[in-house]
Structure formats: structure tokens, C-alpha cells
Design an enzyme around this catalytic site. Structure first.
Site, PDB file in Angstrom:
ATOM      1  CB  ILE A   1      -6.379   1.641   0.468  1.00 36.63           C
ATOM      2  CG1 ILE A   1      -4.870   1.789   0.745  1.00 36.63           C
ATOM      3  CG2 ILE A   1      -6.690   0.219  -0.008  1.00 36.63           C
ATOM      4  CD1 ILE A   1      -4.348   0.978   1.927  1.00 36.63           C
TER       5      ILE A   1
ATOM      6  CB  ALA B   1      -3.190  -6.364   1.158  1.00 35.76           C
TER       7      ALA B   1
ATOM      8  CG  HIS C   1      -1.432  -8.313   7.478  1.00 32.23           C
ATOM      9  ND1 HIS C   1      -1.630  -7.793   8.732  1.00 32.23           N
ATOM     10  CD2 HIS C   1      -1.390  -7.233   6.650  1.00 32.23           C
ATOM     11  CE1 HIS C   1      -1.732  -6.475   8.680  1.00 32.23           C
ATOM     12  NE2 HIS C   1      -1.582  -6.112   7.417  1.00 32.23           N
TER      13      HIS C   1
ATOM     14  NE  ARG D   1      -3.132  -2.625  11.099  1.00 32.31           N
ATOM     15  CZ  ARG D   1      -2.463  -2.534   9.941  1.00 32.31           C
ATOM     16  NH1 ARG D   1      -2.914  -3.133   8.856  1.00 32.31           N
ATOM     17  NH2 ARG D   1      -1.339  -1.842   9.871  1.00 32.31           N
TER      18      ARG D   1
ATOM     19  CD  GLU E   1      -2.961  -9.946  11.049  1.00 28.91           C
ATOM     20  OE1 GLU E   1      -4.103  -9.460  10.889  1.00 28.91           O
ATOM     21  OE2 GLU E   1      -1.934  -9.435  10.590  1.00 28.91           O
TER      22      GLU E   1
HETATM   23  C1  DGY Z   1       0.182  -1.563   6.501  1.00 28.44           C
HETATM   24  O1  DGY Z   1       1.136  -1.033   5.920  1.00 28.44           O
HETATM   25  O2  DGY Z   1      -0.381  -1.033   7.460  1.00 28.44           O
HETATM   26  C2  DGY Z   1      -0.296  -2.883   5.980  1.00 28.44           C
HETATM   27  O3  DGY Z   1      -1.198  -3.495   6.811  1.00 28.44           O
HETATM   28  C3  DGY Z   1       0.861  -3.810   5.664  1.00 28.44           C
HETATM   29  O4  DGY Z   1       1.466  -3.325   4.537  1.00 28.44           O
END
Ligand code: DGY
Length: 328
Positions: free
Chosen positions: A159, A289, A287, A239, A268
Site C-alpha cells: 500500500i 479505506a 475504517h 491501524r 475503534e
Molecule cells: C484490512 O484489510 O486490514 C483493512 O484494514 C480493511 O480492509
């Protein structure tokens, strides 16, 4: 007649994955909107051959020990910090996860967060909705430039790298910190390695893309926030506990940094009266994304495929504890 394996699925997931599981297994599906409480997990897992979990489920050593028949745990997420991998490995249980398919959606969203905080989009929306928009204001809601700014990426994995590719389109100088130096990406993308302290001191935007581990818990603590520029913006789509929330509240209220944009928080979810939510320079979203239709469909399908492979005794296509295969 051959009996189908029994699996517990801890929440309704996209049909693309759930139907695959249903074809091959007897499914016990937790229909609640909220995650099953731990006592439900402890009650369900002893009879199950497989468990399909989400990042909100505490799959700790106690739950794993209770799963006396468990042959596989498959999580519909890339992050597995809610699962005691060591306990699973010790029991010979492979743990599946869903890397890769959410990389681009998460990188897109990281940029959306960064832009939202830099250009004060949520504040602008609130302003208009509150009826305060009376004219064009020469000095109203001024933000900071993204084009040509310095971006600090903490964690240059899948990412983080996808975020760097986007940052090139904004002519950004890109610094990265990662325990593993990535010379091939330095050459390909022009990213520059920096020690964390230097990255924090130089970046206009710091974006977090590391997994949550004992080493990264509170990586962004008071000392780290105090190293950042008073004009800098922190983005967290990794996180929540990578950031010390108490220190972040002080940093935002006392101006150690300019703003933060958070897809993940600690705790969270945040309770509605949490101090972070009253700060105008903090953008918080729940959360999301990876929350695009196609990404969540792909995550569900991979989670199903991992689960079914484990039930058949095959190697999981995406395994978070590959050492399990060495220890068997
Ligand atoms: C993950 O996949 O770990 C993300 O935080 C949620 O898609």
C-alpha cells in the site's frame, strides 16, 4: 453421504464469497450488525472445522484453544493483528488473509484523506451546511499545497508503494521509512530512504502504512509528533494503535502539527463524545479505506478461497502464518 464441513462466518460478507462457502460447507452465519461477542465465539468454534473472521473479532489464544476441530481460520482483511498467529501456528492452523486486492482502493483513499485534510474539505462541507457561506472569501478556509510537497511514507509495502506512485503525479518529494530498505523502488519511483526521525522532521505529510505489531504500537507517540513540523499533516489508514491517541489529541489541540486524517483510531470505533471528534483539524472516517464494491467482493472471494483450501488440506493461496507449513 459425505458430511459437509461446518464453518462459522462471523458477519454477513458479500455474496461473491459467501455463496462459495455455502456451496461447500454447512454455514453458521452470525447475522448481527455488530461483531459476535467473545462468548459467542467460544460457544461456536468447538464444533467448527473452519472460521471465517473479520478484523473486529478477537481471535485470541483462548478462542483458538476452544476450536478443537479447527483446520483453518480465514480472515476477510489483509491485517491480522486481531488473531494470535503464534497460537494458531502452534496448533497447526493456517490463517488466511486478503493482501493485494485492496491495495489500490486503500491507496486511493489515503490520498483522499490527505487531500481532505490539506484542503479542509470536511470543514468546507460543514460551513456550507451551517449556512455560513455568504460570499467568496479571500482568506477563508485556507489550506496547504499538496503539489510539490514532501511526503513521508512509513512502511513501504504494497500500500505504501501504491501511495508513492500516486504522489509522483503530484510532483511530491517522497521519503520512506521501512525496516527493509527497497533499492529497486528507490530507483523505479525516486523514493528516498530516511530514518524515521528524519522523515518526521522533513515531511509535510506523514502517512502510515505499517502493520500493527508490538514494534509499531505507538510508533507515533509524543516524541514522534513533536518531531513533526507544526505545519505537517498526519494520515493513518493502517491501524489505530500505531498512533498514541492521547499524544495526538495534545498535538492537534496545542499546534504541534497542523492536522490529522484518520481512517483508523484507537479505540475503534470512537465514542461520539471522544475529544478527537471535537477538533476541527481532525478528519475521522470509519475504517473505510478498502470500502469499494469491487474490492470488498474480491476480499470476500479470497477469504472464501482460503477457507476452502484449508478445509481441503491444501496450502492457502494467501497465508499470514506460512511458518505453519514448516512446523507441520
Ligand atoms: C484490512 O484489510 O486490514 C483493512 O484494514 C480493511 O480492509
Amino acid at each position: 453421504m459425505e458430511t459437509k464441513p461446518l464453518v462459522f462466518v462471523t458477519r454477513r460478507i458479500p455474496e461473491e464469497g459467501l455463496n462459495l462457502v455455502r456451496e461447500a460447507c454447512t454455514v453458521r452465519l452470525w447475522e448481527g450488525e455488530l461483531p459476535p461477542p467473545k462468548d459467542v465465539l467460544l460457544r461456536e468454534v468447538p464444533a467448527c472445522d473452519g472460521l471465517l473472521s473479520l478484523l473486529t473479532d478477537p481471535i485470541d489464544a483462548e478462542v483458538i484453544a476452544a476450536g478443537v476441530r479447527l483446520r483453518v481460520i480465514s480472515q476477510m482483511a489483509v491485517g491480522v493483528d486481531n488473531i494470535d498467529l503464534r497460537a494458531a501456528t502452534a496448533r497447526g492452523i493456517p490463517v488466511g488473509h486478503t493482501p493485494g486486492v485492496l491495495t489500490e482502493a486503500t491507496a486511493d483513499f489515503t490520498f483522499a484523506l490527505l487531500m481532505a485534510a490539506a484542503r479542509r474539505i470536511p470543514e468546507g462541507v460543514d460551513y456550507v451546511r451551517a449556512g455560513k457561506w455568504r460570499t467568496w472569501e479571500p482568506m477563508g478556509l485556507l489550506g496547504v499545497d499538496v503539489w510539490g510537497a514532501t511526503l513521508g511514507i512509513v512502511g513501504l509495502g504494497r500500500i505504501g508503494t501504491a501511495v508513492a506512485r500516486r504522489a509522483r503525479g503530484f510532483a511530491m518529494r517522497i521519503l520512506y521509512y521501512d525496516p527493509t530498505r527497497r533499492p529497486e523502488l528507490e530507483a523505479e519511483l525516486g523514493v528516498e530512504y530516511a530514518e524515521l526521525e528524519d522523515l518526521l522532521a522533513q515531511a509535510d505529510f506523514v502517512t502510515l502504512h505499517c502493520p500493527l505489531t508490538p514494534q509499531t504500537r505507538h510508533l507515533i507517540n509524543e516524541a514522534a509528533l513533536r518531531r513533526m513540523k507544526p505545519t505537517a499533516i498526519l494520515v493513518n489508514a493502517a491501524r489505530g494503535p500505531v498512533v498514541d491517541t492521547g499524544a495526538l489529541i495534545r498535538a492537534l489541540s496545542e499546534g504541534w502539527i497542523r492536522a490529522a486524517a484518520l481512517d483508523v483510531t484507537d479505540p475503534e470505533p470512537l465514542p461520539p463524545d471522544h475529544p478527537l471528534l471535537s477538533l476541527p483539524n481532525c478528519v475521522v472516517v470509519p475504517h473505510i479505506a478498502s470500502a469499494t464494491v469491487s474490492t470488498r467482493n474480491r476480499m470476500a472471494r479470497i477469504a472464501a478461497e482460503n477457507l476452502l483450501a484449508g478445509l481441503r488440506g491444501q496450502r492457502l493461496p494467501y497465508c499470514a502464518n506460512p511458518e505453519v507449513y514448516r512446523e507441520l
